[in-house]
Enzyme design. Structure first.
Site, PDB file in Angstrom:
ATOM      1  N   SER A 129      -6.719   5.951 -37.260  1.00 63.17           N
ATOM      2  CA  SER A 129      -6.510   7.116 -38.108  1.00 63.17           C
ATOM      3  C   SER A 129      -7.530   7.151 -39.240  1.00 63.17           C
ATOM      4  O   SER A 129      -7.891   6.111 -39.799  1.00 63.17           O
ATOM      5  CB  SER A 129      -5.099   7.080 -38.697  1.00 63.17           C
ATOM      6  OG  SER A 129      -4.939   8.071 -39.697  1.00 63.17           O
ATOM      7  N   THR A 144      -7.190  15.923 -34.752  1.00 66.54           N
ATOM      8  CA  THR A 144      -5.769  16.290 -34.745  1.00 66.54           C
ATOM      9  C   THR A 144      -5.611  17.730 -35.223  1.00 66.54           C
ATOM     10  O   THR A 144      -6.033  18.074 -36.325  1.00 66.54           O
ATOM     11  CB  THR A 144      -4.964  15.341 -35.633  1.00 66.54           C
ATOM     12  OG1 THR A 144      -5.014  14.027 -35.062  1.00 66.54           O
ATOM     13  CG2 THR A 144      -3.518  15.787 -35.740  1.00 66.54           C
ATOM     14  N   SER A 182       0.676  16.162 -27.219  1.00 68.86           N
ATOM     15  CA  SER A 182       1.438  15.466 -28.245  1.00 68.86           C
ATOM     16  C   SER A 182       2.107  16.478 -29.156  1.00 68.86           C
ATOM     17  O   SER A 182       1.550  17.553 -29.410  1.00 68.86           O
ATOM     18  CB  SER A 182       0.495  14.577 -29.069  1.00 68.86           C
ATOM     19  OG  SER A 182       1.106  14.105 -30.249  1.00 68.86           O
ATOM     20  N   HIS A 200       3.076  15.141 -32.140  1.00 72.27           N
ATOM     21  CA  HIS A 200       2.994  14.272 -33.319  1.00 72.27           C
ATOM     22  C   HIS A 200       4.239  13.391 -33.428  1.00 72.27           C
ATOM     23  O   HIS A 200       4.699  13.066 -34.524  1.00 72.27           O
ATOM     24  CB  HIS A 200       2.815  15.100 -34.592  1.00 72.27           C
ATOM     25  CG  HIS A 200       1.862  14.484 -35.583  1.00 72.27           C
ATOM     26  ND1 HIS A 200       0.500  14.620 -35.481  1.00 72.27           N
ATOM     27  CD2 HIS A 200       2.075  13.718 -36.686  1.00 72.27           C
ATOM     28  CE1 HIS A 200      -0.083  13.992 -36.484  1.00 72.27           C
ATOM     29  NE2 HIS A 200       0.854  13.420 -37.223  1.00 72.27           N
ATOM     30  N   GLY A 236       7.068   9.711 -27.815  1.00 68.17           N
ATOM     31  CA  GLY A 236       8.309   9.272 -27.200  1.00 68.17           C
ATOM     32  C   GLY A 236       8.217   8.042 -26.321  1.00 68.17           C
ATOM     33  O   GLY A 236       9.242   7.554 -25.843  1.00 68.17           O
ATOM     34  N   ILE A 237       7.012   7.515 -26.079  1.00 67.24           N
ATOM     35  CA  ILE A 237       6.870   6.365 -25.193  1.00 67.24           C
ATOM     36  C   ILE A 237       7.521   5.135 -25.823  1.00 67.24           C
ATOM     37  O   ILE A 237       7.209   4.761 -26.953  1.00 67.24           O
ATOM     38  CB  ILE A 237       5.378   6.078 -24.905  1.00 67.24           C
ATOM     39  CG1 ILE A 237       4.731   7.236 -24.166  1.00 67.24           C
ATOM     40  CG2 ILE A 237       5.233   4.765 -24.117  1.00 67.24           C
ATOM     41  CD1 ILE A 237       5.218   7.432 -22.746  1.00 67.24           C
TER      42      ILE A 237
END
Length: 375
Positions: free
Chosen positions: A127, A176, A266, A268, A301-302
């Site tokens: 990031s 992003t 995604s 987020h 969610g993984i």
């Protein structure tokens, strides 16, 4: 710094006690300050989309193959986890999603994550809100991490971020697109979260985006991107670019047409818009829209290697994890990151064997049953 605020007792580098990511999450959440657990574990609004991401993945049922058309040694060998993404062979289909502030969980923050990822032969996406600046993170290992960039201030500032990361060794960057507005996070507000004084933004300082004290709310203002901005950025750098935060198939198609090298499906992690479509629900339509022209990555969610199986079967070329490695980081720094990755990869290998597959690239939609969506 009071180290009691960051992390818990050291974790041996083997899953004797930690049998799943849930075990790591429980260990960290049981000792971390309530406001920090709310920030890391929570999402936007009432956390509806955080839960929906899990429900959507759980709704994808795996379909094992028990019979074969010829002799097979599938149970006698380790499955081949190698994939090709952006012309590069990755040892596994797992990447570490960009997250921040990692300093909330461990004093070594991104340095520990980068070392843990390299030891596990997994690529991290760093990031631009990192505590340590990107150059120092990149020099902590011999591998080349990918960079993530938020849209700060203007096109030129975003380009400066890209140039800074490129000069530090990054060849790939993820822009992003879904976090330009400050999210309404009720669990965080109720817990009274404020950015602790031991957290900083090293890369933003290195580029001159942040000066003075770090904002107590932890939010540095951003701009909302347009398709024209994305086209300008594509033309402004020679780096490989991915667009991160897509759930709309038509948007993915437009970005691929303007030259983006890949997309990351995604929402987020449910942290921006409560009620947003679950990422796994959106994934098949995005895959169908871009075909095999560019890689499609997935996050949100993984929690296991079996989730990785599901996402790849639905069409993802690789999968990013976020909270799972953060929980490992909080428990034991670099060793905890390695343990989190190891648990997921062990489950991935087990799942491939149970499905009757020798290599992860053999996965396709014939190995899953899932609710169809026009998203």
């Amino acid at each position: 710094m009071d180290r009691s605020l960051i992390g818990v007792s050291p974790l041996p580098h083997h899953p004797n006690v930690y049998h799943s990511i849930d075990d790591l999450e429980a260990a960290w959440s049981s000792v971390a300050p309530r406001s920090i657990t709310a920030y890391v574990n929570g999402g936007a609004g009432d956390d509806t989309t955080v839960g929906a991401n899990r429900i959507a993945l759980d709704d994808v049922s795996l379909a094992p193959r028990g019979l074969f058309d010829g002799p097979t040694d599938v149970h006698d060998v380790d499955p081949d986890l190698r994939v090709r993404v952006l012309g590069e062979e990755l040892r596994t289909p797992l990447l570490l999603a960009p997250t921040s502030p990692q300093r909330l969980l461990h004093a070594d923050a991104e340095l520990a994550v980068a070392r843990g990822a390299e030891a596990s032969e997994v690529s991290p996406i760093v990031s631009c809100d990192s505590h340590y600046d990107f150059r120092r993170i990149a020099s902590a290992t011999t591998s080349q991490p990918w960079a993530q960039v938020f849209p700060y201030r203007s096109r030129e500032v975003i380009r400066d971020l890209l140039d800074y990361c490129r000069d530090a060794g990054a060849t790939t960057a993820a822009i992003t697109i879904d976090a330009s507005h400050r999210a309404r996070r009720l669990s965080v507000n109720r817990a009274g979260y404020v950015l602790p004084p031991f957290v900083d933004y090293g890369t933003l300082r290195a580029v001159g985006i942040l000066t003075g004290e770090t904002p107590q709310i932890g939010w540095v203002p951003k701009v909302a991107l347009t398709f024209d901005d994305m086209r300008w950025l594509r033309d402004a750098t020679s780096m490989k670019l991915l667009a991160k935060g897509l759930t709309r198939a038509q948007d993915a198609r437009r970005l691929v047409d303007m030259g983006y090298d890949g997309v990351i499906v995604s929402n987020h992690g449910g942290r921006q818009l409560d009620g947003a479509v679950a990422a796994a629900t959106a994934l098949p339509a995005v895959v169908d829209a871009v075909g095999s022209e560019v890689p499609v990555l997935f996050d949100s969610g993984i929690r296991s290697g079996y989730d990785v199986l599901r996402a790849i079967a639905l069409g993802a070329d690789a999968v990013c994890i976020g909270r799972p490695y953060l929980w490992g980081l909080g428990v034991a720094g670099e060793d905890g990151v390695r343990t989190a990755i190891g648990l997921i990869l062990d489950e991935l290998r087990d799942g491939l064997r149970q499905l009757g597959l020798r290599r992860v690239t053999e996965l396709d939609r014939s190995f899953v049953h899932y609710p169809r969506s026009d998203s």
